[in-house]
Design an enzyme around this catalytic site. Structure first.
Site, mmCIF file in Angstrom:
data_model
loop_
_atom_site.group_PDB
_atom_site.id
_atom_site.type_symbol
_atom_site.label_atom_id
_atom_site.label_comp_id
_atom_site.label_asym_id
_atom_site.label_seq_id
_atom_site.Cartn_x
_atom_site.Cartn_y
_atom_site.Cartn_z
ATOM 1 N N GLY A 1 -24.346 0.208 -1.444
ATOM 2 C CA GLY A 1 -25.791 0.912 -2.138
ATOM 3 C C GLY A 1 -25.561 2.122 -2.867
ATOM 4 O O GLY A 1 -26.856 2.543 -3.343
ATOM 5 N N SER B 1 -15.830 -3.459 -2.440
ATOM 6 C CA SER B 1 -15.119 -2.416 -2.948
ATOM 7 C C SER B 1 -16.280 -1.204 -3.169
ATOM 8 O O SER B 1 -16.108 -0.528 -3.866
ATOM 9 C CB SER B 1 -14.301 -2.473 -4.368
ATOM 10 O OG SER B 1 -13.293 -3.586 -4.015
ATOM 11 N N GLY B 2 -17.401 -1.217 -2.016
ATOM 12 C CA GLY B 2 -18.124 0.067 -2.026
ATOM 13 C C GLY B 2 -19.603 -0.568 -2.649
ATOM 14 O O GLY B 2 -20.444 -0.062 -2.396
ATOM 15 N N LEU B 3 -19.382 -1.632 -3.426
ATOM 16 C CA LEU B 3 -20.648 -1.784 -4.163
ATOM 17 C C LEU B 3 -21.810 -2.283 -3.221
ATOM 18 O O LEU B 3 -22.901 -1.938 -3.184
ATOM 19 C CB LEU B 3 -20.463 -3.406 -4.820
ATOM 20 C CG LEU B 3 -21.225 -4.085 -5.740
ATOM 21 C CD1 LEU B 3 -22.055 -2.957 -6.673
ATOM 22 C CD2 LEU B 3 -20.717 -4.976 -6.580
ATOM 23 N N LEU B 4 -21.482 -2.843 -1.856
ATOM 24 C CA LEU B 4 -22.491 -3.345 -0.783
ATOM 25 C C LEU B 4 -22.737 -1.958 0.002
ATOM 26 O O LEU B 4 -23.625 -2.121 0.803
ATOM 27 C CB LEU B 4 -21.883 -4.130 0.049
ATOM 28 C CG LEU B 4 -21.659 -5.534 -0.562
ATOM 29 C CD1 LEU B 4 -21.012 -6.723 0.284
ATOM 30 C CD2 LEU B 4 -23.036 -6.147 -0.830
ATOM 31 N N PRO C 1 -14.743 -6.412 2.140
ATOM 32 C CA PRO C 1 -15.912 -6.569 3.064
ATOM 33 C C PRO C 1 -17.130 -6.084 2.322
ATOM 34 O O PRO C 1 -18.344 -6.232 2.586
ATOM 35 C CB PRO C 1 -15.674 -6.367 4.572
ATOM 36 C CG PRO C 1 -14.519 -5.295 4.330
ATOM 37 C CD PRO C 1 -13.848 -5.395 3.170
ATOM 38 N N LEU C 2 -17.020 -4.793 1.754
ATOM 39 C CA LEU C 2 -18.020 -3.972 1.270
ATOM 40 C C LEU C 2 -18.110 -4.260 -0.305
ATOM 41 O O LEU C 2 -18.899 -3.441 -1.003
ATOM 42 C CB LEU C 2 -17.806 -2.662 1.434
ATOM 43 C CG LEU C 2 -18.163 -2.154 2.904
ATOM 44 C CD1 LEU C 2 -17.595 -0.573 2.970
ATOM 45 C CD2 LEU C 2 -19.714 -2.194 3.126
ATOM 46 N N TYR D 1 0.949 -1.215 -0.135
ATOM 47 C CA TYR D 1 0.081 0.088 0.138
ATOM 48 C C TYR D 1 1.020 1.154 -0.054
ATOM 49 O O TYR D 1 1.319 1.714 1.114
ATOM 50 C CB TYR D 1 -1.028 0.009 1.276
ATOM 51 C CG TYR D 1 -1.832 -1.272 1.506
ATOM 52 C CD1 TYR D 1 -1.870 -2.020 0.393
ATOM 53 C CD2 TYR D 1 -2.500 -1.418 2.669
ATOM 54 C CE1 TYR D 1 -2.804 -3.380 0.515
ATOM 55 C CE2 TYR D 1 -3.148 -2.637 2.989
ATOM 56 C CZ TYR D 1 -3.360 -3.380 1.888
ATOM 57 O OH TYR D 1 -4.101 -4.779 1.905
#
Ligand code: NAP
EC number: 1.-.-.-
Length: 310
Positions: free
Chosen positions: A215, A210-213, A207-208, A59
């Protein structure tokens, strides 16, 4: 919700919502990052009670570790924190190769210690297998580092089932990090059951999704970072995913909760998952994700949500 857990069979006590810091200094991963915002993200995490921070050499080629080290020193909170970092990537003539050799990993741990301004790393993961060093030997290198007190727990990431078993041949593995979310469920087949059976903590990355979850995306969203190349964000698969997220949104509304919080809370109901490390680009996102701790899903709710994405 009980906010603290021990990671697997380690002595590391973490708050269940940590912070994934790949957008802190991760200039090679995301466009338009700013170091000061990165440091503010770390400060916001600390202010919000987060005690588990996830980083890696890759990173920002050490920049994420440096920025975290600066904030931790500024706040004087090293002993209150669980810092996880990862190594395996080597810069060779301007390109990146993987190396799991004993000499390389030992020298990488020394460099991470300096960048993080600390004399121990709570959790060190071998970030990726290099395809040549025998994996039991790689775990042996980390065991040596643990015995010397340079690292407190032994991790591995991005191994398939066969590799996971090889890495853990001597039972050294304590924490595994792999991709897992409501949308990406492959780990349920073999990796999660193996971790559960062997007392290994499983930390899900993305866990998301990459933001998709969260909404927040629509079929018209244009991606300018690596999401534009990820299958989850492509063509029909993306449309299909958005429809599932709409159903998740409806389930969240029924619970008077936010979509992202329900997606994260669901992960915390899964066996072997002691903690999660959602990422954030802005302090407000980080603060928002911490609200996940305010909701608890019943078994029926968790099963229903699980079914939406099956
Ligand atoms: P993620 O947690 O699935 O998604 C994080 C992204 O979602 C943020 O950067 C932000 O991106 C968006 N977001 C987060 N919270 C939000 C909110 N409340 N509202 C709206 N948008 C929000 O993905 P990730 O950060 O890539 O993964 C988590 C952590 O896992 C990383 O930080 C890293 O520490 C670790 N990781 C490890 C590996 C590995 O190989 N071991 C691989 C990947 C990641 P935008 O604002 O740009 O949409």
């Amino acid at each position: 919700m009980d906010q603290t857990r021990t990671l697997g069979e380690t002595k590391l006590q973490v708050k269940r919502i940590g912070f994934g810091a790949n957008a802190v200094g991760g200039h090679n991963l995301f466009p338009n990052l700013n170091d000061e915002t990165g440091k503010d993200l770390v400060r916001t995490a600390l202010d919000g009670g987060v005690n588990f921070i996830d980083t890696a050499f890759i990173y920002g080629l050490g920049r994420s570790e440096e920025l975290i080290g600066e904030v931790v020193q500024e706040r004087g909170v090293r002993n209150e924190l669980i810092i996880a970092t990862k190594g395996a990537h080597k810069e060779v003539n301007g390109s990146i190769e993987l190396d799991n050799s004993r000499d390389f990993l030992r020298s990488e741990v020394e460099k991470s210690l300096k960048r993080l301004k600390t004399d121990y790393i709570d959790l060190y993961y071998v970030h990726f297998p290099d395809g040549k060093t025998p994996l039991a030997e790689v775990a042996g290198t980390l065991k040596e580092l643990k015995d010397e007190g340079k690292i407190k727990a032994i991790g591995a990431s991005n191994l398939n089932y066969q590799q996971l078993q090889e890495y853990n041949a001597d039972g050294y593995l304590e924490v595994f990090q792999g991709e897992y979310s409501l949308i990406q469920r492959d780990a349920e087949k073999e990796l999660l059951p193996y971790c559960e059976k062997h007392g290994i903590s499983f930390i899900p990355y993305f866990p998301l999704a990459s933001g998709l979850l969260t909404g927040k995306f629509t079929k018209d969203t244009v991606f300018e970072d690596s999401r534009k190349d990820k299958p989850q964000f492509q063509g029909e698969t993306f449309i299909h995913n958005l429809k599932k997220v709409d159903k998740l949104k409806a389930a969240a509304e029924e619970k008077q909760a936010e979509t992202a919080h329900v997606a994260l809370a669901w992960l915390l109901t899964r066996p072997a998952i002691d903690a999660i490390i959602p990422g954030a680009k802005r302090p407000e996102q980080l603060k928002d994700n911490l609200k996940t701790l305010d909701i608890e899903l019943t078994e029926d709710e968790a099963n229903f949500i699980s079914g939406i994405f099956k």
